[in-house]
Design a protein around this motif. Structure first.
Motif, PDB file in Angstrom:
ATOM      1  N   GLY A  33       0.916  -1.171  -0.051  1.00  0.00           N
ATOM      2  CA  GLY A  33       0.019  -0.048  -0.068  1.00  0.00           C
ATOM      3  C   GLY A  33       0.823   1.276   0.120  1.00  0.00           C
ATOM      4  N   TRP A  34       1.943   1.078   1.053  1.00  0.00           N
ATOM      5  CA  TRP A  34       2.743   2.326   1.001  1.00  0.00           C
ATOM      6  C   TRP A  34       3.578   2.609  -0.590  1.00  0.00           C
ATOM      7  N   SER A  35       3.863   1.438  -1.081  1.00  0.00           N
ATOM      8  CA  SER A  35       4.631   1.676  -2.580  1.00  0.00           C
ATOM      9  C   SER A  35       3.519   2.192  -3.441  1.00  0.00           C
ATOM     10  N   VAL A  88       9.057  13.606  -5.693  1.00  0.00           N
ATOM     11  CA  VAL A  88       9.987  13.132  -4.863  1.00  0.00           C
ATOM     12  C   VAL A  88      10.198  11.489  -5.182  1.00  0.00           C
ATOM     13  N   ARG A  89      11.571  11.204  -4.923  1.00  0.00           N
ATOM     14  CA  ARG A  89      11.553   9.730  -5.067  1.00  0.00           C
ATOM     15  C   ARG A  89      11.723   9.204  -3.577  1.00  0.00           C
ATOM     16  N   PHE A  90      10.446   8.578  -3.407  1.00  0.00           N
ATOM     17  CA  PHE A  90      10.196   8.037  -2.217  1.00  0.00           C
ATOM     18  C   PHE A  90      10.770   6.504  -2.494  1.00  0.00           C
ATOM     19  N   LEU A  91      10.382   5.914  -3.270  1.00  0.00           N
ATOM     20  CA  LEU A  91      10.393   4.477  -3.685  1.00  0.00           C
ATOM     21  C   LEU A  91      11.958   4.172  -3.980  1.00  0.00           C
ATOM     22  N   SER A 101      12.813  -4.270   1.879  1.00  0.00           N
ATOM     23  CA  SER A 101      13.015  -5.031   0.505  1.00  0.00           C
ATOM     24  C   SER A 101      12.098  -4.781  -0.726  1.00  0.00           C
ATOM     25  N   ILE A 102      10.955  -4.203  -0.082  1.00  0.00           N
ATOM     26  CA  ILE A 102      10.007  -3.704  -1.331  1.00  0.00           C
ATOM     27  C   ILE A 102       9.966  -2.270  -1.484  1.00  0.00           C
ATOM     28  N   ILE A 103      10.058  -1.449  -0.472  1.00  0.00           N
ATOM     29  CA  ILE A 103      10.341  -0.134  -0.637  1.00  0.00           C
ATOM     30  C   ILE A 103      11.554   0.366  -1.202  1.00  0.00           C
ATOM     31  N   GLY A 104      12.687  -0.168  -0.362  1.00  0.00           N
ATOM     32  CA  GLY A 104      14.070   0.196  -0.869  1.00  0.00           C
ATOM     33  C   GLY A 104      14.612  -0.573  -2.049  1.00  0.00           C
TER      34      GLY A 104
END
Length: 290
Positions: A124-126, A149-152, A231-234
C-alpha cells in the motif's frame, strides 16, 4: 495436612516445562544451529564444508561494504525510533484525554496497522509513494515540489513506511506508563505556577520516560531486523542487514556468511537492548529513591 498441600520445589519447573520446551525448540535451537552454521567453511564449487573457521566473521568485520550496511541499518533504525517517539508520545497523550467513544475509535485507528499483514501495508505504501502516487500528487498540487520526489527505492521511503508500521508499538508502551501516572500530579504543577510546557517537561514526561525507553527498545529492534519493508520499498538500492542476509542465503547460496551476518545483527540488538535496560534500571532507582 499442610505438608501434603504444600507445593514441591519441582512444581514450578513441571508446570512451566511445556512452555520452556516450546521456547527451546522454536527459538534457542534454531539460534544455536544458525550460530554453528556461521563457522562453517563455504566453497563456491562444493558448497558448505564440514570444517570450521572464523573467516566469515573476519570478512564482515574487515570489509567496508558490510560496515556501510550495518551503519545504514543502525541509522535507519534510529530514524524510525526517533519519529515513533515524536509521533507516538503526543498521540498517546491526546488519546488519554479523549472521552468515550472517541478514545476507543481512535485507538483502533492507531493500532490498525497491526491488524494487517506487513506485506499488504508495504505494498500500500509503495502505491502511495510512487511517482504518480497520492503523496507526490498532493505535494505537486500544493506547490511544495515541482517534480515528483523519489520515495521508492530510497531510505526516506523505507523510514516513512517503517514508522507507520511501528508507531503502534510506541503508543502501547507509552500508554502503559501513562496509566500509572496520577493526573493530579500535573494539576499540582500547574497550581504551583508552572506553565503547561514546563509542567509537561518537568513533571509528566519524566514519569513517561520508562515507557518511551521501552517503546524505543522495541521499535529499534524491530526496525533493525525488518526485511519486508526495506525489500519492497528500498529494493536493491537500499541494502540493509536483513536484505543482505537474505541475499547470501538465497542468491549467493553462501549460508555460513548469511548466518554470520544474522548472528552479528542479533549481538548488536542484544547489546543495545541491554544498554537501554540499564538506563531503565537507573531511572527506576532514581524514581524510587526520590
Amino acid at each position: 495436612m499442610a505438608d501434603v498441600l504444600a507445593p514441591r520445589p519441582s512444581t514450578p519447573w513441571v508446570l512451566s516445562s511445556p512452555a520452556l520446551l516450546l521456547f527451546i525448540g522454536i527459538l534457542l535451537v534454531p539460534l544455536g544451529l544458525t550460530a554453528l552454521l556461521s563457522f562453517n567453511v563455504f566453497d563456491g564449487m562444493r558448497g558448505i564444508q564440514p570444517s570450521y573457521t572464523l573467516h566469515n566473521y573476519v570478512e564482515i568485520l574487515t570489509d567496508s561494504y558490510y560496515h556501510q550496511i550495518f551503519i545504514r541499518t543502525g541509522l535507519m533504525a534510529l530514524g524510525v525510533t526517533a519519529l515513533c517517539v515524536i509521533l507516538g508520545v503526543p498521540e498517546t497523550l491526546i488519546l488519554a484525554r479523549m472521552q468515550a467513544p472517541w478514545r476507543g475509535l481512535f485507538l483502533v485507528v492507531i493500532l490498525g496497522p497491526l491488524l494487517i499483514s506487513v506485506v499488504v501495508r508495504t505494498l500500500g505504501w509503495s502505491i502511495l509513494l510512487g511517482s504518480q502516487g497520492m503523496v507526490n500528487t498532493a505535494l505537486q498540487r500544493l506547490g511544495v515540489v515541482d517534480e515528483p520526489v523519489r520515495f521508492l527505492f530510497s531510505m526516506l521511503g523505507v523510514v516513512i513506511a517503517l514508522t507507520h508500521v511501528f508507531v503502534p508499538f510506541m503508543v502501547i508502551a507509552v500508554w502503559s506508563a501513562l496509566q500509572k501516572l496520577d493526573p493530579q500530579v500535573e494539576h499540582a504543577g500547574r497550581s504551583l505556577g508552572a506553565t503547561a510546557s514546563t509542567s509537561f517537561r518537568r513533571v509528566v514526561f519524566p514519569q513517561l520516560l520508562p515507557g518511551v525507553l521501552s517503546g524505543s527498545i522495541i521499535v529499534f529492534a524491530l526496525a533493525a531486523s525488518a526485511f519486508a519493508t526495506p525489500s519492497i520499498i528500498g529494493g536493491r538500492r537500499v541494502k540493509v542487514v536483513a536484505t543482505a542476509t537474505y541475499d547470501e542465503f538465497l542468491n549467493s547460496m553462501n549460508w555460513p556468511l548469511g548466518a554470520a551476518i544474522a548472528v552479528l545483527l542479533l549481538i548488536a540488538n542484544v547489546v543495545i537492548i541491554v544498554g537501554c535496560n540499564r538506563m531503565l534500571e537507573r531511572r527506576f532507582k532514581q524514581v524510587f529513591a526520590s
